[in-house]
Scaffold this motif. Structure first.
Motif, mmCIF file in Angstrom:
data_model
loop_
_atom_site.group_PDB
_atom_site.id
_atom_site.type_symbol
_atom_site.label_atom_id
_atom_site.label_comp_id
_atom_site.label_asym_id
_atom_site.label_seq_id
_atom_site.Cartn_x
_atom_site.Cartn_y
_atom_site.Cartn_z
ATOM 1 N N ALA A 138 2.956 0.795 -8.564
ATOM 2 C CA ALA A 138 1.671 0.403 -7.978
ATOM 3 C C ALA A 138 0.541 1.326 -8.404
ATOM 4 N N LEU A 139 0.858 2.600 -8.666
ATOM 5 C CA LEU A 139 -0.169 3.592 -8.995
ATOM 6 C C LEU A 139 -0.430 3.739 -10.496
ATOM 7 N N SER A 140 0.518 3.310 -11.326
ATOM 8 C CA SER A 140 0.476 3.677 -12.746
ATOM 9 C C SER A 140 -0.406 2.794 -13.606
ATOM 10 N N HIS A 141 -1.103 1.840 -12.994
ATOM 11 C CA HIS A 141 -2.112 1.104 -13.774
ATOM 12 C C HIS A 141 -3.523 1.436 -13.264
ATOM 13 N N HIS A 142 -3.636 2.573 -12.568
ATOM 14 C CA HIS A 142 -4.934 3.085 -12.116
ATOM 15 C C HIS A 142 -5.707 2.063 -11.282
ATOM 16 N N PRO A 143 -5.100 1.569 -10.192
ATOM 17 C CA PRO A 143 -5.814 0.615 -9.340
ATOM 18 C C PRO A 143 -6.889 1.315 -8.512
ATOM 19 N N LYS A 144 -7.753 0.521 -7.929
ATOM 20 C CA LYS A 144 -8.754 1.032 -6.987
ATOM 21 C C LYS A 144 -8.336 0.777 -5.541
ATOM 22 N N LEU A 145 -7.350 -0.115 -5.378
ATOM 23 C CA LEU A 145 -6.936 -0.536 -4.051
ATOM 24 C C LEU A 145 -5.417 -0.635 -3.996
ATOM 25 N N LEU A 146 -4.818 -0.042 -2.968
ATOM 26 C CA LEU A 146 -3.393 -0.219 -2.695
ATOM 27 C C LEU A 146 -3.243 -1.079 -1.449
ATOM 28 N N ILE A 147 -2.403 -2.101 -1.543
ATOM 29 C CA ILE A 147 -2.045 -2.925 -0.389
ATOM 30 C C ILE A 147 -0.549 -2.765 -0.177
ATOM 31 N N LEU A 148 -0.181 -2.174 0.946
ATOM 32 C CA LEU A 148 1.191 -1.709 1.158
ATOM 33 C C LEU A 148 1.761 -2.317 2.436
ATOM 34 N N ASP A 149 2.891 -3.000 2.311
ATOM 35 C CA ASP A 149 3.554 -3.617 3.458
ATOM 36 C C ASP A 149 4.862 -2.884 3.715
ATOM 37 N N GLU A 150 4.906 -2.074 4.753
ATOM 38 C CA GLU A 150 6.078 -1.272 5.128
ATOM 39 C C GLU A 150 6.572 -0.400 3.960
ATOM 40 N N PRO A 151 5.702 0.395 3.346
ATOM 41 C CA PRO A 151 6.109 1.164 2.162
ATOM 42 C C PRO A 151 7.065 2.306 2.460
ATOM 43 N N LEU A 180 -2.578 -0.267 4.689
ATOM 44 C CA LEU A 180 -1.174 0.101 4.883
ATOM 45 C C LEU A 180 -0.646 -0.513 6.168
ATOM 46 N N SER A 181 0.226 -1.514 6.021
ATOM 47 C CA SER A 181 0.868 -2.139 7.172
ATOM 48 C C SER A 181 2.193 -1.436 7.433
ATOM 49 N N THR A 182 2.401 -1.015 8.689
ATOM 50 C CA THR A 182 3.633 -0.285 8.985
ATOM 51 C C THR A 182 3.988 -0.366 10.458
ATOM 52 N N HIS A 183 5.309 -0.280 10.731
ATOM 53 C CA HIS A 183 5.796 -0.123 12.104
ATOM 54 C C HIS A 183 5.915 1.357 12.464
ATOM 55 N N ILE A 184 5.837 2.215 11.450
ATOM 56 C CA ILE A 184 5.999 3.652 11.696
ATOM 57 C C ILE A 184 4.617 4.227 11.961
ATOM 58 N N THR A 185 4.159 4.082 13.197
ATOM 59 C CA THR A 185 2.785 4.460 13.519
ATOM 60 C C THR A 185 2.547 5.962 13.405
ATOM 61 N N SER A 186 3.621 6.749 13.487
ATOM 62 C CA SER A 186 3.445 8.201 13.318
ATOM 63 C C SER A 186 2.944 8.532 11.916
ATOM 64 N N ASP A 187 3.275 7.706 10.925
ATOM 65 C CA ASP A 187 2.730 7.903 9.573
ATOM 66 C C ASP A 187 1.209 7.790 9.597
ATOM 67 N N LEU A 188 0.722 6.792 10.320
ATOM 68 C CA LEU A 188 -0.722 6.583 10.389
ATOM 69 C C LEU A 188 -1.422 7.708 11.131
ATOM 70 N N GLU A 189 -0.747 8.281 12.117
ATOM 71 C CA GLU A 189 -1.342 9.396 12.867
ATOM 72 C C GLU A 189 -1.659 10.561 11.938
ATOM 73 N N HIS A 190 -0.926 10.648 10.806
ATOM 74 C CA HIS A 190 -1.128 11.745 9.860
ATOM 75 C C HIS A 190 -2.184 11.433 8.797
ATOM 76 N N ILE A 191 -2.322 10.152 8.408
ATOM 77 C CA ILE A 191 -3.148 9.896 7.221
ATOM 78 C C ILE A 191 -4.246 8.853 7.397
ATOM 79 N N ALA A 192 -4.203 8.026 8.437
ATOM 80 C CA ALA A 192 -5.157 6.908 8.530
ATOM 81 C C ALA A 192 -6.539 7.370 8.949
ATOM 82 N N ASP A 193 -7.543 6.721 8.390
ATOM 83 C CA ASP A 193 -8.914 6.887 8.855
ATOM 84 C C ASP A 193 -9.217 5.878 9.966
#
Length: 283
Positions: A138-151, A180-193
């Motif tokens: 997902a990162l290796s073609h230099h995108p501007k946007l990542l759309i992530l479902d339960e990564p 970033l869609s996730t059930h692991i909300t603790s991940d978002l507590e660390h990185i989400a704006d």
């Protein structure tokens, strides 16, 4: 805006994604939370035009989505899209033919950093290695946007931390953003704006994470304490065998209520009370 959704609706026989409006600005990590079946994956598929909405509008980078925009978008779904008989060299050759901006040097750099063997079939690698490969693709073609479902689902805490670091590195470029869609909300507590909470196809709230933390607090009361508690300040209440969990606004917090605080209020707490609790007053 890297994503703008206006009044998007998608109706199925027993479910409707109902009048969704949201924006994902540049330079932000936006978390998407909600229970299973809330509509998160349907929303993502509509954004990517994998699924056609019944009404509404989606623009990416201020344009209606079309095939040429794929170079600007990196996607990771819960279920791997990679043929498990391939190895890393096979994946590199295939992606070179898919993405105009595919960067083999960067892709193999990721593989070296994450100790991914180049000649092993994907099916012989661990779950963590497979997920890292998907994210590297997902990162290796230099995108501007990542759309992530339960990564990060199924990853151990160490690998999850490494993956979250990758996401934070990605948005150091202020033109980039992540949904970033996730059930692991603790991940978002660390990185989400910002956090968007969807339940039963509707947006419950769409707010900066810091505002959510400053707005809500959960209290735990014994049944007899709940009976005497001021009901008109309760947003949601959930009755358990031994106590009640209630959600209130911090502005309604009194010093005398401090004894009812058991733990720091998390996104999980807020989501659980909205989904499983009963509405007591208008939010």
């Amino acid at each position: 805006m890297n994503i703008e959704v206006k009044n998007l609706t998608k109706t199925f026989e027993e479910f409707t994604l109902d009048d969704i409006t949201l924006k994902i600005p540049k330079g932000k990590i936006v978390g998407l939370i909600g229970e299973n079946g809330a509509g998160k994956t349907t929303l993502i598929k509509c954004i990517l035009d994998v699924m056609h909405a019944d009404k509404g509008e989606v623009t990416l980078f201020d344009k209606r989505y079309h095939g040429s925009l794929k170079d600007d978008i990196g996607v990771v779904f819960d279920n791997s899209f990679i043929n498990e008989t391939f190895n890393i060299k096979d994946i590199n050759l295939i992606m070179k033919n898919i993405y105009t901006n595919w960067d083999s040097k960067l892709f193999f750099k990721y593989m070296k950093e994450y100790h991914i063997p180049l000649k092993k079939e994907i099916k012989r690698l661990s779950t963590g290695m497979k997920k890292k490969i998907e994210i590297a693709v997902a990162l290796s073609h230099h995108p501007k946007l990542l759309i992530l479902d339960e990564p990060t689902s199924g990853l151990d805490p160490v690998i999850r931390s490494e993956v979250l670091d990758m996401f934070q590195d990605f948005v150091t470029d202020k033109n980039n953003s992540i949904l970033l869609s996730t059930h692991i909300t603790s991940d978002l507590e660390h990185i989400a704006d910002d956090v968007i909470f969807i339940s039963h196809g509707k947006i419950i709230f769409n707010k900066p994470l810091k505002d959510i933390k400053e707005e809500y607090i959960m209290l735990e009361l014994a049944h007899e304490e709940y009976d005497k508690f001021k009901k008109n300040i309760i947003i949601r209440a959930k009755k358990n065998r031994l106590d009640y969990q209630i959600l209130i606004h911090k502005k309604d917090m009194l010093k005398s209520y401090e004894k009812y605080i058991k733990n720091i209020t998390t996104l999980d707490d807020i989501m659980l009370l909205y989904i499983k609790g009963v509405s007591i007053c208008e939010d």
